[in-house]
Design an enzyme around this catalytic site. Sequence first.
Site, PDB file in Angstrom:
ATOM      1  N   THR A   1     -55.139  -7.886  16.153  1.00 26.67           N
ATOM      2  CA  THR A   1     -56.401  -7.244  16.215  1.00 26.67           C
ATOM      3  C   THR A   1     -57.460  -8.008  17.289  1.00 26.67           C
ATOM      4  O   THR A   1     -58.406  -7.238  17.387  1.00 26.67           O
ATOM      5  CB  THR A   1     -57.176  -7.526  14.755  1.00 26.67           C
ATOM      6  OG1 THR A   1     -56.929  -8.603  14.401  1.00 26.67           O
ATOM      7  CG2 THR A   1     -56.422  -6.573  13.639  1.00 26.67           C
TER       8      THR A   1
ATOM      9  N   LEU B   1     -62.178 -14.497  21.984  1.00 28.73           N
ATOM     10  CA  LEU B   1     -61.934 -16.030  21.445  1.00 28.73           C
ATOM     11  C   LEU B   1     -63.457 -16.726  21.034  1.00 28.73           C
ATOM     12  O   LEU B   1     -63.728 -17.477  20.257  1.00 28.73           O
ATOM     13  CB  LEU B   1     -60.802 -16.947  21.872  1.00 28.73           C
ATOM     14  CG  LEU B   1     -59.641 -15.954  21.715  1.00 28.73           C
ATOM     15  CD1 LEU B   1     -58.596 -17.177  22.799  1.00 28.73           C
ATOM     16  CD2 LEU B   1     -59.134 -15.893  20.742  1.00 28.73           C
TER      17      LEU B   1
ATOM     18  N   TYR C   1     -59.586  -1.616   7.998  1.00 24.93           N
ATOM     19  CA  TYR C   1     -58.274  -1.064   7.673  1.00 24.93           C
ATOM     20  C   TYR C   1     -58.232   0.193   6.997  1.00 24.93           C
ATOM     21  O   TYR C   1     -59.204   0.203   6.098  1.00 24.93           O
ATOM     22  CB  TYR C   1     -57.283  -2.017   7.098  1.00 24.93           C
ATOM     23  CG  TYR C   1     -56.772  -2.918   8.426  1.00 24.93           C
ATOM     24  CD1 TYR C   1     -55.605  -2.630   8.839  1.00 24.93           C
ATOM     25  CD2 TYR C   1     -57.401  -4.021   8.649  1.00 24.93           C
ATOM     26  CE1 TYR C   1     -54.983  -3.443   9.862  1.00 24.93           C
ATOM     27  CE2 TYR C   1     -56.955  -5.048   9.393  1.00 24.93           C
ATOM     28  CZ  TYR C   1     -55.708  -4.476  10.185  1.00 24.93           C
ATOM     29  OH  TYR C   1     -55.249  -5.459  11.202  1.00 24.93           O
TER      30      TYR C   1
ATOM     31  N   VAL D   1     -68.336 -23.132  35.486  1.00 25.18           N
ATOM     32  CA  VAL D   1     -69.994 -23.405  34.921  1.00 25.18           C
ATOM     33  C   VAL D   1     -69.730 -24.738  34.163  1.00 25.18           C
ATOM     34  O   VAL D   1     -68.995 -24.932  33.139  1.00 25.18           O
ATOM     35  CB  VAL D   1     -69.809 -22.027  33.903  1.00 25.18           C
ATOM     36  CG1 VAL D   1     -71.224 -22.225  33.384  1.00 25.18           C
ATOM     37  CG2 VAL D   1     -70.235 -20.745  34.824  1.00 25.18           C
TER      38      VAL D   1
ATOM     39  N   PRO E   1     -46.794   0.949   9.349  1.00 26.75           N
ATOM     40  CA  PRO E   1     -46.586   1.803  10.415  1.00 26.75           C
ATOM     41  C   PRO E   1     -48.279   1.873  11.068  1.00 26.75           C
ATOM     42  O   PRO E   1     -49.323   2.033  10.098  1.00 26.75           O
ATOM     43  CB  PRO E   1     -46.190   2.844   9.953  1.00 26.75           C
ATOM     44  CG  PRO E   1     -46.633   2.868   8.689  1.00 26.75           C
ATOM     45  CD  PRO E   1     -46.833   1.278   8.216  1.00 26.75           C
TER      46      PRO E   1
ATOM     47  N   LYS F   1     -45.268   0.240  20.786  1.00 30.41           N
ATOM     48  CA  LYS F   1     -45.250  -0.517  19.594  1.00 30.41           C
ATOM     49  C   LYS F   1     -45.695   0.620  18.457  1.00 30.41           C
ATOM     50  O   LYS F   1     -46.685   1.064  18.545  1.00 30.41           O
ATOM     51  CB  LYS F   1     -46.278  -1.740  19.560  1.00 30.41           C
ATOM     52  CG  LYS F   1     -46.453  -2.147  17.928  1.00 30.41           C
ATOM     53  CD  LYS F   1     -47.634  -3.242  18.093  1.00 30.41           C
ATOM     54  CE  LYS F   1     -47.842  -3.890  17.048  1.00 30.41           C
ATOM     55  NZ  LYS F   1     -49.144  -5.068  16.980  1.00 30.41           N
TER      56      LYS F   1
ATOM     57  N   SER G   1     -63.437 -20.000  35.866  1.00 31.22           N
ATOM     58  CA  SER G   1     -63.279 -21.438  36.290  1.00 31.22           C
ATOM     59  C   SER G   1     -61.792 -21.540  36.785  1.00 31.22           C
ATOM     60  O   SER G   1     -60.678 -20.912  36.260  1.00 31.22           O
ATOM     61  CB  SER G   1     -63.194 -22.124  35.253  1.00 31.22           C
ATOM     62  OG  SER G   1     -62.701 -23.655  35.432  1.00 31.22           O
TER      63      SER G   1
ATOM     64  N   VAL H   1     -51.530 -15.904  25.733  1.00 35.56           N
ATOM     65  CA  VAL H   1     -50.850 -15.504  24.580  1.00 35.56           C
ATOM     66  C   VAL H   1     -51.792 -14.077  24.202  1.00 35.56           C
ATOM     67  O   VAL H   1     -52.802 -13.788  25.053  1.00 35.56           O
ATOM     68  CB  VAL H   1     -50.559 -16.377  23.269  1.00 35.56           C
ATOM     69  CG1 VAL H   1     -49.476 -17.438  23.778  1.00 35.56           C
ATOM     70  CG2 VAL H   1     -51.952 -16.939  23.180  1.00 35.56           C
TER      71      VAL H   1
HETATM   72  C1  LIG Z   1     -51.274 -18.020  19.263  1.00 31.71           C
HETATM   73  C2  LIG Z   1     -52.163 -16.492  19.453  1.00 31.71           C
HETATM   74  C3  LIG Z   1     -51.634 -15.426  19.250  1.00 31.71           C
HETATM   75  C4  LIG Z   1     -52.380 -14.210  19.847  1.00 31.71           C
HETATM   76  N1  LIG Z   1     -51.727 -13.062  19.414  1.00 31.71           N
HETATM   77  C5  LIG Z   1     -52.541 -11.960  19.769  1.00 31.71           C
HETATM   78  C6  LIG Z   1     -52.167 -10.814  19.650  1.00 31.71           C
HETATM   79  O1  LIG Z   1     -50.874 -10.323  19.498  1.00 31.71           O
HETATM   80  N2  LIG Z   1     -52.943  -9.608  19.687  1.00 31.71           N
HETATM   81  C7  LIG Z   1     -54.277  -9.792  19.910  1.00 31.71           C
HETATM   82  O2  LIG Z   1     -54.847  -8.918  20.335  1.00 31.71           O
HETATM   83  N3  LIG Z   1     -54.675 -10.943  20.334  1.00 31.71           N
HETATM   84  C8  LIG Z   1     -53.883 -12.160  20.191  1.00 31.71           C
HETATM   85  N4  LIG Z   1     -54.487 -13.364  20.572  1.00 31.71           N
HETATM   86  C9  LIG Z   1     -55.960 -13.373  20.837  1.00 31.71           C
HETATM   87  C10 LIG Z   1     -55.928 -13.207  22.300  1.00 31.71           C
HETATM   88  O3  LIG Z   1     -55.030 -14.253  23.071  1.00 31.71           O
HETATM   89  C11 LIG Z   1     -57.336 -13.302  23.069  1.00 31.71           C
HETATM   90  O4  LIG Z   1     -58.060 -12.827  22.250  1.00 31.71           O
HETATM   91  C12 LIG Z   1     -57.267 -12.954  24.391  1.00 31.71           C
HETATM   92  O5  LIG Z   1     -56.392 -13.162  25.279  1.00 31.71           O
HETATM   93  C13 LIG Z   1     -58.637 -13.098  24.889  1.00 31.71           C
HETATM   94  O6  LIG Z   1     -59.003 -14.362  25.204  1.00 31.71           O
HETATM   95  P1  LIG Z   1     -60.026 -14.700  25.675  1.00 31.71           P
HETATM   96  O7  LIG Z   1     -60.430 -14.068  27.145  1.00 31.71           O
HETATM   97  O8  LIG Z   1     -61.520 -14.685  24.886  1.00 31.71           O
HETATM   98  O9  LIG Z   1     -60.130 -16.207  26.220  1.00 31.71           O
HETATM   99  P2  LIG Z   1     -59.134 -17.242  27.268  1.00 31.71           P
HETATM  100  O10 LIG Z   1     -57.815 -16.514  27.531  1.00 31.71           O
HETATM  101  O11 LIG Z   1     -59.119 -18.528  26.693  1.00 31.71           O
HETATM  102  O12 LIG Z   1     -60.143 -17.036  28.611  1.00 31.71           O
HETATM  103  C14 LIG Z   1     -61.220 -17.750  28.712  1.00 31.71           C
HETATM  104  C15 LIG Z   1     -61.704 -17.823  30.204  1.00 31.71           C
HETATM  105  O13 LIG Z   1     -62.725 -18.442  30.308  1.00 31.71           O
HETATM  106  C16 LIG Z   1     -62.794 -19.208  31.665  1.00 31.71           C
HETATM  107  N5  LIG Z   1     -63.654 -20.213  31.469  1.00 31.71           N
HETATM  108  C17 LIG Z   1     -63.560 -21.415  30.358  1.00 31.71           C
HETATM  109  N6  LIG Z   1     -64.575 -22.448  30.379  1.00 31.71           N
HETATM  110  C18 LIG Z   1     -65.188 -21.924  31.431  1.00 31.71           C
HETATM  111  C19 LIG Z   1     -66.172 -22.558  32.613  1.00 31.71           C
HETATM  112  N7  LIG Z   1     -66.816 -23.678  31.973  1.00 31.71           N
HETATM  113  N8  LIG Z   1     -66.348 -21.754  33.567  1.00 31.71           N
HETATM  114  C20 LIG Z   1     -65.968 -20.839  33.883  1.00 31.71           C
HETATM  115  N9  LIG Z   1     -65.127 -20.240  33.317  1.00 31.71           N
HETATM  116  C21 LIG Z   1     -64.595 -20.764  32.149  1.00 31.71           C
HETATM  117  C22 LIG Z   1     -61.351 -19.659  31.731  1.00 31.71           C
HETATM  118  O14 LIG Z   1     -60.833 -19.947  33.182  1.00 31.71           O
HETATM  119  C23 LIG Z   1     -60.741 -18.276  31.261  1.00 31.71           C
HETATM  120  O15 LIG Z   1     -60.689 -17.337  32.400  1.00 31.71           O
HETATM  121  C24 LIG Z   1     -53.622 -14.522  20.268  1.00 31.71           C
HETATM  122  C25 LIG Z   1     -54.368 -15.755  20.212  1.00 31.71           C
HETATM  123  C26 LIG Z   1     -53.413 -16.783  19.885  1.00 31.71           C
HETATM  124  C27 LIG Z   1     -54.164 -18.218  20.001  1.00 31.71           C
END
Ligand SMILES: Cc1cc2nc3c(=O)[nH]c(=O)nc-3n(C[C@H](O)[C@H](O)[C@H](O)COP(=O)(O)OP(=O)(O)OC[C@H]3O[C@@H](n4cnc5c(N)ncnc54)[C@H](O)[C@@H]3O)c2cc1C
Length: 536
Positions: free
Chosen positions: A368, A357, A465, A209, A122, A102, A63, A71
């Site tokens: 993780t 997510l 783990y 979508v 570690p 790391k 999107s 993050v």
């Molecule tokens: C505070 C925080 C800290 C974190 N720290 C870590 C860490 O240190 N290590 C780690 O492994 N993970 C960490 N995570 C988790 C990590 O950020 C996510 O697992 C990772 O970024 C993957 O995100 P994602 O791709 O699932 O979702 P997102 O990054 O949210 O991507 C969602 C995608 O879906 C698309 N989308 C949404 N709706 C639509 C639609 N209707 N039509 C088309 N496209 C759409 C968006 O455009 C975007 O491209 C953290 C999460 C949080 C909240």
Amino acid sequence: MTATLFNYSYHHTSTQGIDRRAGTQSAVRSVVIVGGGTSGWMTAMILADALIRKGVAITLLESPAVEIIGVGEGSTPWLRGFFDSLDIEESEWMPECNATYKCGIAFDKWSTKPGFERYFHPFASMLDNFTMTQFVHNARARVNGAEVDAHPDRFFIATRLAEAHMAPIPAGNFPFDIWYGYHFDAVLLGKFLHKKALERGVRYKSCHVTHADLNERGDIASVATREGETIAADFFVDCTGFASLLSIKALATPFISFSENLFNDAAVAMPTPMDESIPSQTVSTAMKHGWAWKIPLTSRYGNGYVYSSSFCTADQAEHELRESLGLLEADTPARHLKMRIGRLAKHWNRNCLAVGLAQGFIEPLEATALLFIQKTAMGIVEYLDNGDFSEAAHDSFNQRVNEHFEGTRDYIVTHYKTNSRTDTEYWRANATNLTISDPLKELYNNWMAGNSIVKQVKQSIGQAYPVFSWYCIMAGMGIFPDQKSLRPPNASEKKFSMAEIDNLLTRSAVNFRDQKELLEAIPPRREDESLQIYFW
Ligand SMILES: Cc1cc2nc3c(=O)[nH]c(=O)nc-3n(C[C@H](O)[C@H](O)[C@H](O)COP(=O)(O)OP(=O)(O)OC[C@H]3O[C@@H](n4cnc5c(N)ncnc54)[C@H](O)[C@@H]3O)c2cc1C
């Protein structure tokens, strides 16, 4: 499970059973991935590597209106396997993503027990086989009341390297491989993977979508976009982040919340400038209502406070984080995020797989999430290839992913359950929370009785783990009898010399270099072929 396990298991194994010859067609002909965050692009790369040469069309839809979460800047060592399996050198991706090495995670102020206010978790290495037995022996002796050194920081090379800001890349003649993870800029990593995926044949469409249409069986037939297209495929991957557009919204897959075990549901993040020297560890510091991460990149520190909105407001959290970073008067922008903690009941439901997510999240304490993405995406390849969409296939896949989620959750819960802080209601509620899994209760009981916990970890808690990590957390948090009730160790308890361990680690550490210096010229991947041949 010993540390040796870590050294080779990161290799790309899940697709080994797949016939990779071009021309041998896969059962599934088209895959549509919705979402272009880290999960979307990592999944695209994994599927492209295994399936494009077999004639599968892989299309990613993203999107233009919904930003990625942006993050997620720390990894486990499995990310090394991801890049290795795709033949992408560190010298290529790391500079583009401002990445650093790391060695593990330092936990600061989680325990108030004297001598245990800080410990390091570690990443294990082959070298740790020389000190692991001593650590576990001493930990068990101390639980049984003997005054021996059992703080994990004394025993492992990664801890030494992290303390000295060294990179976990040994000199060429050092005979042991070291297991390490990375820190990286999440937005830059997404861009890098996007570029590589297109190079490897993934098709891309920027479109929003709106919904999915189901066929008469209840499977997803196609997705409709705001731009007016209808896009059909044999198989869909939901990478839409917390929106979970296909899995929850279209297929109504039930979500199992972990909020009774894990209280944190929000975060606030802000950057600070990098120091002269670049650390090789994540620092996780306990705060009043959660904990704060400090992640070193080559360009900046990423900082954030993960907290429970039941115990403090977003403003209070931002204030506390700013105060801790010396940014109370600064105009550094803060990003506020909500988190949904738990997992889907079925990650693979009908002809749709949720990854990232969209499938679930166990808060970022041990970084993780990328590992879940990697394992989930790799795990599905075989099924897509051979077209086994039977109920049994769904069940065994989902069970495996769920066990990994639950095992990881139990490890994360242990950080909170073993805390000895009494300063806020948040920490008291965590320590007294009785909503923990039965295997975890059994593990704690065994630890407190001075017994081995190997059986619980291997049989009940799952493989999330290794045993060594469980010893690290229990010992690192100081889950031992009070100092004043300890007695002098007997001869069998005092079997190992700490001076010898110190000496081994000191002699080993000279084979490593300062992280900043090494990042300026990242060496090519070390194959260690000879060791692989001899071990496996
Ligand atoms: C505070 C925080 C800290 C974190 N720290 C870590 C860490 O240190 N290590 C780690 O492994 N993970 C960490 N995570 C988790 C990590 O950020 C996510 O697992 C990772 O970024 C993957 O995100 P994602 O791709 O699932 O979702 P997102 O990054 O949210 O991507 C969602 C995608 O879906 C698309 N989308 C949404 N709706 C639509 C639609 N209707 N039509 C088309 N496209 C759409 C968006 O455009 C975007 O491209 C953290 C999460 C949080 C909240």
